[in-house]
Design a protein around this motif. Structure first.
Motif, PDB file in Angstrom:
ATOM      1  N   VAL A  69      82.258  36.277  13.560  1.00  0.00           N
ATOM      2  CA  VAL A  69      82.453  36.664  12.171  1.00  0.00           C
ATOM      3  C   VAL A  69      81.421  37.731  11.814  1.00  0.00           C
ATOM      4  CG1 VAL A  69      82.466  35.860   9.775  1.00  0.00           C
ATOM      5  CG2 VAL A  69      83.230  34.332  11.603  1.00  0.00           C
ATOM      6  N   ALA A  70      81.892  38.877  11.331  1.00  0.00           N
ATOM      7  CA  ALA A  70      81.006  39.937  10.859  1.00  0.00           C
ATOM      8  C   ALA A  70      81.182  40.055   9.354  1.00  0.00           C
ATOM      9  CB  ALA A  70      81.316  41.266  11.532  1.00  0.00           C
ATOM     10  N   TYR A  71      80.087  39.946   8.625  1.00  0.00           N
ATOM     11  CA  TYR A  71      80.098  40.083   7.171  1.00  0.00           C
ATOM     12  C   TYR A  71      79.752  41.534   6.841  1.00  0.00           C
ATOM     13  CZ  TYR A  71      79.843  35.005   7.349  1.00  0.00           C
ATOM     14  OH  TYR A  71      80.088  33.678   7.609  1.00  0.00           O
ATOM     15  N   LEU A  72      80.591  42.184   6.016  1.00  0.00           N
ATOM     16  CA  LEU A  72      80.413  43.587   5.681  1.00  0.00           C
ATOM     17  C   LEU A  72      80.061  43.754   4.207  1.00  0.00           C
ATOM     18  CD1 LEU A  72      83.662  45.001   7.358  1.00  0.00           C
ATOM     19  CD2 LEU A  72      81.432  44.637   8.421  1.00  0.00           C
ATOM     20  N   ASP A  73      79.169  44.701   3.917  1.00  0.00           N
ATOM     21  CA  ASP A  73      78.864  44.997   2.522  1.00  0.00           C
ATOM     22  C   ASP A  73      79.895  45.973   1.965  1.00  0.00           C
ATOM     23  OD1 ASP A  73      78.125  47.567   3.344  1.00  0.00           O
ATOM     24  OD2 ASP A  73      75.980  47.253   3.040  1.00  0.00           O
ATOM     25  N   ARG A  74      79.716  46.432   0.740  1.00  0.00           N
ATOM     26  CA  ARG A  74      80.721  47.297   0.104  1.00  0.00           C
ATOM     27  C   ARG A  74      80.835  48.660   0.758  1.00  0.00           C
ATOM     28  NH1 ARG A  74      78.339  50.513  -4.197  1.00  0.00           N
ATOM     29  NH2 ARG A  74      76.111  50.083  -4.256  1.00  0.00           N
ATOM     30  N   ARG A  75      79.836  49.048   1.537  1.00  0.00           N
ATOM     31  CA  ARG A  75      79.880  50.325   2.255  1.00  0.00           C
ATOM     32  C   ARG A  75      80.342  50.161   3.711  1.00  0.00           C
ATOM     33  NH1 ARG A  75      75.091  51.254  -1.016  1.00  0.00           N
ATOM     34  NH2 ARG A  75      75.587  52.915  -2.491  1.00  0.00           N
ATOM     35  N   LEU A  76      80.831  48.971   4.041  1.00  0.00           N
ATOM     36  CA  LEU A  76      81.339  48.628   5.380  1.00  0.00           C
ATOM     37  C   LEU A  76      80.244  48.678   6.442  1.00  0.00           C
ATOM     38  CD1 LEU A  76      84.855  50.329   5.329  1.00  0.00           C
ATOM     39  CD2 LEU A  76      84.207  48.015   4.631  1.00  0.00           C
ATOM     40  N   ARG A  77      79.055  48.271   6.061  1.00  0.00           N
ATOM     41  CA  ARG A  77      77.954  48.118   7.007  1.00  0.00           C
ATOM     42  C   ARG A  77      77.807  46.626   7.275  1.00  0.00           C
ATOM     43  NH1 ARG A  77      74.616  51.747   9.035  1.00  0.00           N
ATOM     44  NH2 ARG A  77      75.232  53.269   7.482  1.00  0.00           N
ATOM     45  N   VAL A  78      77.620  46.263   8.538  1.00  0.00           N
ATOM     46  CA  VAL A  78      77.513  44.855   8.937  1.00  0.00           C
ATOM     47  C   VAL A  78      76.171  44.302   8.446  1.00  0.00           C
ATOM     48  CG1 VAL A  78      77.450  43.261  10.886  1.00  0.00           C
ATOM     49  CG2 VAL A  78      78.976  45.253  10.948  1.00  0.00           C
ATOM     50  N   ILE A  79      76.237  43.208   7.699  1.00  0.00           N
ATOM     51  CA  ILE A  79      74.994  42.577   7.223  1.00  0.00           C
ATOM     52  C   ILE A  79      74.652  41.325   8.025  1.00  0.00           C
ATOM     53  CG2 ILE A  79      75.083  43.570   4.928  1.00  0.00           C
ATOM     54  CD1 ILE A  79      76.212  40.962   3.879  1.00  0.00           C
ATOM     55  N   ALA A  80      75.622  40.769   8.739  1.00  0.00           N
ATOM     56  CA  ALA A  80      75.352  39.610   9.602  1.00  0.00           C
ATOM     57  C   ALA A  80      76.534  39.398  10.536  1.00  0.00           C
ATOM     58  CB  ALA A  80      75.120  38.349   8.772  1.00  0.00           C
ATOM     59  N   VAL A  81      76.248  38.875  11.720  1.00  0.00           N
ATOM     60  CA  VAL A  81      77.292  38.486  12.681  1.00  0.00           C
ATOM     61  C   VAL A  81      76.972  37.076  13.150  1.00  0.00           C
ATOM     62  CG1 VAL A  81      78.408  38.982  14.892  1.00  0.00           C
ATOM     63  CG2 VAL A  81      77.587  40.871  13.471  1.00  0.00           C
ATOM     64  N   ARG A  82      77.958  36.216  13.117  1.00  0.00           N
ATOM     65  CA  ARG A  82      77.782  34.833  13.554  1.00  0.00           C
ATOM     66  C   ARG A  82      78.954  34.434  14.433  1.00  0.00           C
ATOM     67  NH1 ARG A  82      73.626  36.011  11.991  1.00  0.00           N
ATOM     68  NH2 ARG A  82      72.386  35.163  10.317  1.00  0.00           N
ATOM     69  N   THR A  83      78.693  33.536  15.385  1.00  0.00           N
ATOM     70  CA  THR A  83      79.754  32.910  16.164  1.00  0.00           C
ATOM     71  C   THR A  83      79.929  31.504  15.610  1.00  0.00           C
ATOM     72  OG1 THR A  83      79.218  34.209  18.126  1.00  0.00           O
ATOM     73  CG2 THR A  83      80.503  32.195  18.467  1.00  0.00           C
ATOM     74  N   MET A  84      81.167  31.146  15.303  1.00  0.00           N
ATOM     75  CA  MET A  84      81.452  29.844  14.704  1.00  0.00           C
ATOM     76  C   MET A  84      82.465  29.095  15.559  1.00  0.00           C
ATOM     77  SD  MET A  84      81.749  30.943  10.675  1.00  0.00           S
ATOM     78  CE  MET A  84      82.093  29.272  10.133  1.00  0.00           C
ATOM     79  N   ARG A  85      82.162  27.847  15.876  1.00  0.00           N
ATOM     80  CA  ARG A  85      83.122  27.006  16.584  1.00  0.00           C
ATOM     81  C   ARG A  85      84.030  26.345  15.544  1.00  0.00           C
ATOM     82  NH1 ARG A  85      78.585  23.795  16.084  1.00  0.00           N
ATOM     83  NH2 ARG A  85      79.024  21.609  15.653  1.00  0.00           N
ATOM     84  N   PRO A  86      85.162  25.804  15.969  1.00  0.00           N
ATOM     85  CA  PRO A  86      86.087  25.156  15.028  1.00  0.00           C
ATOM     86  C   PRO A  86      85.424  24.021  14.252  1.00  0.00           C
ATOM     87  CG  PRO A  86      87.179  25.530  17.122  1.00  0.00           C
ATOM     88  CD  PRO A  86      85.714  25.854  17.336  1.00  0.00           C
ATOM     89  N   GLY A  87      85.841  23.866  13.000  1.00  0.00           N
ATOM     90  CA  GLY A  87      85.367  22.762  12.166  1.00  0.00           C
ATOM     91  C   GLY A  87      84.127  23.044  11.350  1.00  0.00           C
ATOM     92  N   LEU A  88      83.754  24.311  11.172  1.00  0.00           N
ATOM     93  CA  LEU A  88      82.537  24.642  10.419  1.00  0.00           C
ATOM     94  C   LEU A  88      82.852  25.361   9.110  1.00  0.00           C
ATOM     95  CD1 LEU A  88      80.196  25.982  13.252  1.00  0.00           C
ATOM     96  CD2 LEU A  88      80.234  23.700  12.227  1.00  0.00           C
TER      97      LEU A  88
END
Length: 125
Positions: A69-88
């Motif tokens: 999962v990559a979270y993007l700000d309003r300017r489409l810059r990545v502010i965080a990347v996380r790997t998530m397993r099912p159920g979270l």
């Protein structure tokens, strides 16, 4: 600078910070409430990535696979990347306006990390 995309297909363009060529990835765009709610539920895999917009958090309940999962700000810059397993349940990111999901491990292969700038080429409202 509020971007709104229609549901459909497009491309995610990853601008690499190392001066290398940009990478183009097939992208599904989920701009409607219905499409964002469905997301990747019920799938075993995804070819490329999916953009959820607007969004600042995700969950992986009832998912069959781990995702990046990559979270993007309003300017489409990545502010965080996380790997998530099912159920979270992911932690909401206050500055995030959009979320990109892909299969676990591919974002690092694409060079997506905090500070990376991306571009979305696809249907706009």
């Amino acid at each position: 600078m509020g971007r709104r995309w229609r549901d459909g297909r497009g491309e995610l363009v990853v601008h690499r910070g190392d001066g290398g060529p940009s990478l183009r990835v097939p992208l599904e765009i989920a701009g409607s409430y219905r499409a964002r709610t469905k997301g990747l539920l019920g799938r075993d895999s995804i070819d490329g990535a999916i953009l959820l917009s607007p969004a600042n958090s995700v969950h992986t309940f009832r998912m069959r696979m781990p995702i990046d999962v990559a979270y993007l700000d309003r300017r489409l810059r990545v502010i965080a990347v996380r790997t998530m397993r099912p159920g979270l349940l992911g932690v909401p990111r206050l500055r995030a306006r959009h979320v990109v999901e892909a299969g676990a491990g591919v974002m690092s292969e694409w060079g997506v990390r905090e500070g990376t700038r991306v571009e979305v080429v696809g249907p706009v409202e």
